[in-house]
Design an enzyme around this catalytic site. Sequence first.
Site, PDB file in Angstrom:
ATOM      1  N   TYR A 172      26.510  10.115  11.665  1.00 36.48           N
ATOM      2  CA  TYR A 172      26.338   8.670  11.465  1.00 36.48           C
ATOM      3  C   TYR A 172      24.892   8.360  11.114  1.00 36.48           C
ATOM      4  O   TYR A 172      24.591   7.589  10.225  1.00 36.48           O
ATOM      5  CB  TYR A 172      26.701   7.916  12.746  1.00 36.48           C
ATOM      6  CG  TYR A 172      28.180   7.889  13.073  1.00 36.48           C
ATOM      7  CD1 TYR A 172      29.090   7.217  12.252  1.00 36.48           C
ATOM      8  CD2 TYR A 172      28.649   8.484  14.245  1.00 36.48           C
ATOM      9  CE1 TYR A 172      30.437   7.163  12.591  1.00 36.48           C
ATOM     10  CE2 TYR A 172      29.993   8.425  14.584  1.00 36.48           C
ATOM     11  CZ  TYR A 172      30.891   7.767  13.759  1.00 36.48           C
ATOM     12  OH  TYR A 172      32.216   7.705  14.090  1.00 36.48           O
ATOM     13  N   TYR A 222      23.575  -0.313   2.987  1.00 30.87           N
ATOM     14  CA  TYR A 222      23.797  -1.368   3.985  1.00 30.87           C
ATOM     15  C   TYR A 222      23.211  -2.695   3.547  1.00 30.87           C
ATOM     16  O   TYR A 222      23.738  -3.762   3.856  1.00 30.87           O
ATOM     17  CB  TYR A 222      23.272  -0.919   5.349  1.00 30.87           C
ATOM     18  CG  TYR A 222      24.146   0.187   5.914  1.00 30.87           C
ATOM     19  CD1 TYR A 222      25.436  -0.115   6.363  1.00 30.87           C
ATOM     20  CD2 TYR A 222      23.726   1.505   5.957  1.00 30.87           C
ATOM     21  CE1 TYR A 222      26.269   0.878   6.844  1.00 30.87           C
ATOM     22  CE2 TYR A 222      24.560   2.507   6.436  1.00 30.87           C
ATOM     23  CZ  TYR A 222      25.826   2.191   6.877  1.00 30.87           C
ATOM     24  OH  TYR A 222      26.658   3.163   7.345  1.00 30.87           O
ATOM     25  N   GLU A 241      36.767   0.535  16.493  1.00 32.52           N
ATOM     26  CA  GLU A 241      36.406   1.933  16.270  1.00 32.52           C
ATOM     27  C   GLU A 241      37.323   2.825  17.085  1.00 32.52           C
ATOM     28  O   GLU A 241      37.555   2.587  18.259  1.00 32.52           O
ATOM     29  CB  GLU A 241      34.935   2.159  16.670  1.00 32.52           C
ATOM     30  CG  GLU A 241      34.463   3.605  16.630  1.00 32.52           C
ATOM     31  CD  GLU A 241      34.643   4.276  15.265  1.00 32.52           C
ATOM     32  OE1 GLU A 241      34.241   3.674  14.249  1.00 32.52           O
ATOM     33  OE2 GLU A 241      35.245   5.371  15.230  1.00 32.52           O
ATOM     34  N   GLU A 301      33.838   0.761   5.755  1.00 34.80           N
ATOM     35  CA  GLU A 301      33.147   1.748   4.900  1.00 34.80           C
ATOM     36  C   GLU A 301      33.919   3.065   4.974  1.00 34.80           C
ATOM     37  O   GLU A 301      33.536   3.991   5.658  1.00 34.80           O
ATOM     38  CB  GLU A 301      31.674   1.935   5.293  1.00 34.80           C
ATOM     39  CG  GLU A 301      31.388   2.076   6.771  1.00 34.80           C
ATOM     40  CD  GLU A 301      29.907   2.433   7.035  1.00 34.80           C
ATOM     41  OE1 GLU A 301      29.239   2.987   6.142  1.00 34.80           O
ATOM     42  OE2 GLU A 301      29.448   2.172   8.150  1.00 34.80           O
ATOM     43  N   GLU A 314      39.122   9.717   1.173  1.00 27.51           N
ATOM     44  CA  GLU A 314      39.164   9.733   2.639  1.00 27.51           C
ATOM     45  C   GLU A 314      40.146   8.686   3.156  1.00 27.51           C
ATOM     46  O   GLU A 314      40.052   8.225   4.293  1.00 27.51           O
ATOM     47  CB  GLU A 314      37.749   9.579   3.223  1.00 27.51           C
ATOM     48  CG  GLU A 314      36.886  10.794   2.872  1.00 27.51           C
ATOM     49  CD  GLU A 314      35.456  10.718   3.388  1.00 27.51           C
ATOM     50  OE1 GLU A 314      35.154   9.833   4.204  1.00 27.51           O
ATOM     51  OE2 GLU A 314      34.633  11.556   2.952  1.00 27.51           O
TER      52      GLU A 314
END
Lengths: 766, 766
Positions: B390, B400, B457, B509, B518
């Site tokens: 990350y 960002y 998350e 993202e 992905e």
Amino acid sequence: MAVDMDGGAGYAADEPTAIMYLGQHETQRHTPVTGELLAHAQYVGYDMLTAPITTPHFQSRVLAMLEGHMSTLAESSKPESVPLPLISPLTPVDTDLTPEVSNSSLIAVTSPWIDLASPDPLIAHVSRQVFSLEVAYAAFCGINNVMVHGPVSSEGTMQYARAVLEALGLGPYLQMHVLLPMSGELEQDVSADGTHLAELAREQFITPVDEDEDESEPELYGSWEAWNAIRTMCNYSSRLTIALEIPRQLPSLNLQSRWHSEPIRLLVLPRTSFIRNAKGYPVLAKAHQQYLTRFLRLRFPPWVILSDVGSIPSRDADAVDASRPEPTPAEAAAKANDKPNDPVPHMRYLRHLQQTQPSRPPIERFGQGYQDYLQSPLQPLTDNLESITYEVFEKDPVKYEWYERAVALALKDLREKLGEGVPIVVAVVGAGRGPLVTRVLQASSKTGIAVKCCAVEKNPNAHVLLQRRNATDALWNGQVTVVKSDMRSWPGPTTSNGEVGKVDILVSELLGSFADNELSPECLDGVQHVLHPEHGINIPQSYSAHFTPIATPKLYSDLLSRASTDLNLTVSDKWELPYVVMLHQYDYLSVQPAAEEDARTPDVKEAWSFSHPTSEAILSQASKRAGGTTDAGGWVGGDGSNEHNARSCKFTFNCSDRGICHGLGGYFETVLYASPSGQKVELSTNPVTMDEKSQDMISWFPIFFPLKTPLSLPDNAEMEVSMWRQTDDRKVWYEWIVEVYERVGGKRRKLGMSELHTSRKNGCLM
Amino acid sequence: MAVDMDGGAGYAADEPTAIMYLGQHETQRHTPVTGELLAHAQYVGYDMLTAPITTPHFQSRVLAMLEGHMSTLAESSKPESVPLPLISPLTPVDTDLTPEVSNSSLIAVTSPWIDLASPDPLIAHVSRQVFSLEVAYAAFCGINNVMVHGPVSSEGTMQYARAVLEALGLGPYLQMHVLLPMSGELEQDVSADGTHLAELAREQFITPVDEDEDESEPELYGSWEAWNAIRTMCNYSSRLTIALEIPRQLPSLNLQSRWHSEPIRLLVLPRTSFIRNAKGYPVLAKAHQQYLTRFLRLRFPPWVILSDVGSIPSRDADAVDASRPEPTPAEAAAKANDKPNDPVPHMRYLRHLQQTQPSRPPIERFGQGYQDYLQSPLQPLTDNLESITYEVFEKDPVKYEWYERAVALALKDLREKLGEGVPIVVAVVGAGRGPLVTRVLQASSKTGIAVKCCAVEKNPNAHVLLQRRNATDALWNGQVTVVKSDMRSWPGPTTSNGEVGKVDILVSELLGSFADNELSPECLDGVQHVLHPEHGINIPQSYSAHFTPIATPKLYSDLLSRASTDLNLTVSDKWELPYVVMLHQYDYLSVQPAAEEDARTPDVKEAWSFSHPTSEAILSQASKRAGGTTDAGGWVGGDGSNEHNARSCKFTFNCSDRGICHGLGGYFETVLYASPSGQKVELSTNPVTMDEKSQDMISWFPIFFPLKTPLSLPDNAEMEVSMWRQTDDRKVWYEWIVEVYERVGGKRRKLGMSELHTSRKNGCLM
């Protein structure tokens, strides 16, 4: 020695009738293919039927659904939000098929009105659903043979191929047969009836694609090229084959041969491929008959499908009702032959052709069951052969006869040179069970020239037989000196006064399929010390290796799927050695410009040659190198003592028609003996010269050098083949690499090349 | 998310001086290369020297032997009986080399006067002996870098390549550098001095070969083509590299780029490649400097070899005698800079260039050490990422910032649409450690538009951090609703009255290097139920995958030699998946017609795109299929519930210059948010648009789809690439296949095709 026939083939005394499975196909079948219809078709003489998987009802349903979807789209403000239509499952009115034991005699046919490769995503989507539903249902019903129409346009071949690949995954036993014309368009075109989705797409749904192909003149090889693309994408799957439609006019011999080399499972003969004979019966033209014969000689001949030659006559028409008992076979045959107004004349004609197929040439009869069967070459220097292997070789009707002629000729020449007196010393080295000894003795007896004959053999088991034969065979009569020795260690014959003498004629049969691949040069060098230095003669005197590039989809597919453990090889190695194989279903890529239309002669090049005896200066240098007395080293390692037997060559082959090269076919020629008088005795497996030099010889199959990655050739390509015979101090191996060029505007440009292939790890041990 | 930087790279605060190893070469060296000479060369500033392996004495000896052999032949009645001559071992007068530790700084040079590929067997035989003796002796002396002159004629390239392959086998550490011109002939030609064996062969020994090549106009890519043939035969050995001679006039940018993509180990700058500046000093032209810079930026830059720019000044000339102590580094440097009459101006100039190399773009600094390093793409849906991963992503200076702009723009548009009042609900799904949450809060604070922010998350470890950050971060200030959930199972935010509400802006993202690889489409479909059905906005709103065919000998060679176990793959699979890789040493095969000479823009095509939210009708059909309510099935298996996310495409790329395609480079573009007002915030890794849309973004490397067998392209070829995004109910994968065509006389003809590659077995799990 080249053919390992272990427990297998041999002459068939009588040739059995050719095998021909016959099927019947209708492009628009109006009656359901029931078990009863099938039984009746078999009663009249067919072996199988094709059956559409779905009914016209299903087609109407799909078309209605498509129209409904179009209306929804037209009414929608956001057409991209409308999901693509889904076809609901098959219902009993959608298909006439049902699981039955007799289904194994059916060939299911997918709907010809779909377009799997449509540029319109909607049409492609619907087509794939139809196709997938149909193939899955056929597999469910136990029908493993599915015929599918080839791609509608060349533009969509990749999408089409992807769909076929997917369909192959729908059942582990599914065999897909792609219906293709030999060239151009199918004679029986179903796409013109107004309900083909490709047509609908053109008319209604999408703006025509901007075809940048020049479609005006169809390519002669266009259909083959589509097939090649499809099977390449399907990675040469053995479950993907061709249903080849035979046209009224056969294309060129080149294109015929190309298709013959491909995996044809169904040979589709439409009504239009027949002509009428004087009596008005349908028959095939001579060229068609010959082409059919070529196919029927394949190890697994294709099934012949008669298409639209008339329906199966109903039992009523035959006045046969279901309650009547089945006719006996004799009755049926009688009926079939006598009926004046035959309802199935095409079928009857093909059965007639089946009965009257011409007999095969000896090598094909001899090799029956060995067609396209890959074998590793023999290693007689390191392995001892078994008696049966010798026996097979000894059956050759030509080879030993020619040896006898060569020996006789050499005896006469030597007698003239040396004068009458002492007998001529003849040694057979590598005598095996003694066939050449017999021939030497026969030559001696026929010419009246006395010989002193030695037989040298390293195989202890064969040695027993040689001794027994010398004791019991009337011709041998105890006069043969039998020696157990590797010829290279044999000091030579003992003369009457106890000294070691020299040999006048040294006879051997050490040649392999590629001449020198079983180390004849090394063996004969090794025994040369026994040969008389002035007048000694080797039989054979010289030999040469020959090759030509070939297309062999069958061998490539076999090698691809073959576990390397079959051959005690590692994975990468299966492409890295030559195979002995009776080449059968293959095509020459380079043919000589033809004098006649119906002759097709491959361009076979001589790679290199050897002649014996080797010069003393060369052998003496070699023996110095063997001791390391000179340090120059060999070209590929070792002391270089065998470097004089290394060879290399490079040749260009002109290939007029596009194709795929899967490897090289290899052959040999040998001069057994050439007399100064001009007479010559030769053997050949080279297809160009074999008939002239040694017709009907069966001892050797060709050799095949594979390419790991098949090489594409466009029309008028040039192939450049480089080959090496390499050697170090312990073994001999081959290397080969192929390049492709074309000429554009007088300039040569390179199009591609293969990897370097080397049999170093699988080399022949010296 | 795309770059797995585990324990590795990152910004280097200061860029160190470029690395440049400098060597000196003389085509005719007159003094032996001793340890002393080398030490002196290093003293004046060189890192290494080239050294001929054998002396002129050896050459004379070989020539004398050849002449002797010719006389023997002339006198012999049977020339074919005369053995080929053998060169006796090297003696001390034949070579100046001897094993020494300092030899690691030498590049041994094989004799340039041999012709390994001579059509004359005698010349070829002698040449191979010379070559073999020399390479073996160099290896014995511990010199592992050997430079060998390229083939004399294109005709003999295969034989030449075979000799190089053999030489590579002479030592396990040997590195062979093939000296080649960029195009045409070498500027420093040694073959014209009358003692080159090729010339001797032409003059004396054999009749000239019937060259059917049109040699009048050398091919621009002829030298590259020879190289390609050599390395193909050597199977892309990592020990076979190029010594590239830089000419006075650089060829086209296309050809420069081609060579740049090849394994150049030595960059040979002959005297003629320099120009003189106003002060009379030798310098490189701007174009040469730029080309050098491109090479110096490689992960392993080539060594630069100055050729024939003057001898190493002797110690005497420097008035340095051996008894005098070595100068200190400071003294040496002072001397090097101040000397008015510099004996090594070329060397000095290159050291100057080394010091003044321009700094690299951010992505290159960031990716230092990752150039051409193949990684399997991340599977964030099935694996939990580590904090360091990350952290690397969060360092991106652009990504960002652009997200914040997009959120601000969307907030303003929504506020206008919905009016003041309730806060706008923004959910960050896949929040990781929370960088996007911070950006959402910043956008809210900067625009003054209140938000209710949720962070969803699934990674339990990241969830800990999110909670801590909400408690401690001043900006977050406890206002963020942190949810631990797979986004697809999250029911949505709870409103003040305890009901489940909808999200107004959904920020994610999830993009990979190829946009959807992905599974962004599948994830966003899965979370769409929380989005407000009328005005809900996805950030990103849409994204697309892009690709172009490339030549990457380096990646191909790496994959070839790579044990599949590195990647937990089976042998056949290593070619069957795309890799994330910082493409570095590669070449575009299809470039757009250039407006300017010095610009080179690849032709990058858009494969397909996705936009969000997905239509409700499509999602509803998908959920019906998931339950098996419709039986249509998916195109490649399963119920077909994700079939709306399948894609396919087919494109034609025009390739002007011949080359080899090793695979496809893949990129993405995304519209984070496009306001109805016309403002747009975009990200791109597509080389054509990246600078315009998101310059200096570092988060994504490209993706690479390899080809198992490299495909050859002639000049003016057309490549047709078909690609699929396939899906069943459990995973997503890609398939790709490439065809090559050319146009001859207005007609397209097919030249070849690749296999179908599929990552089905390595697909991304849903």
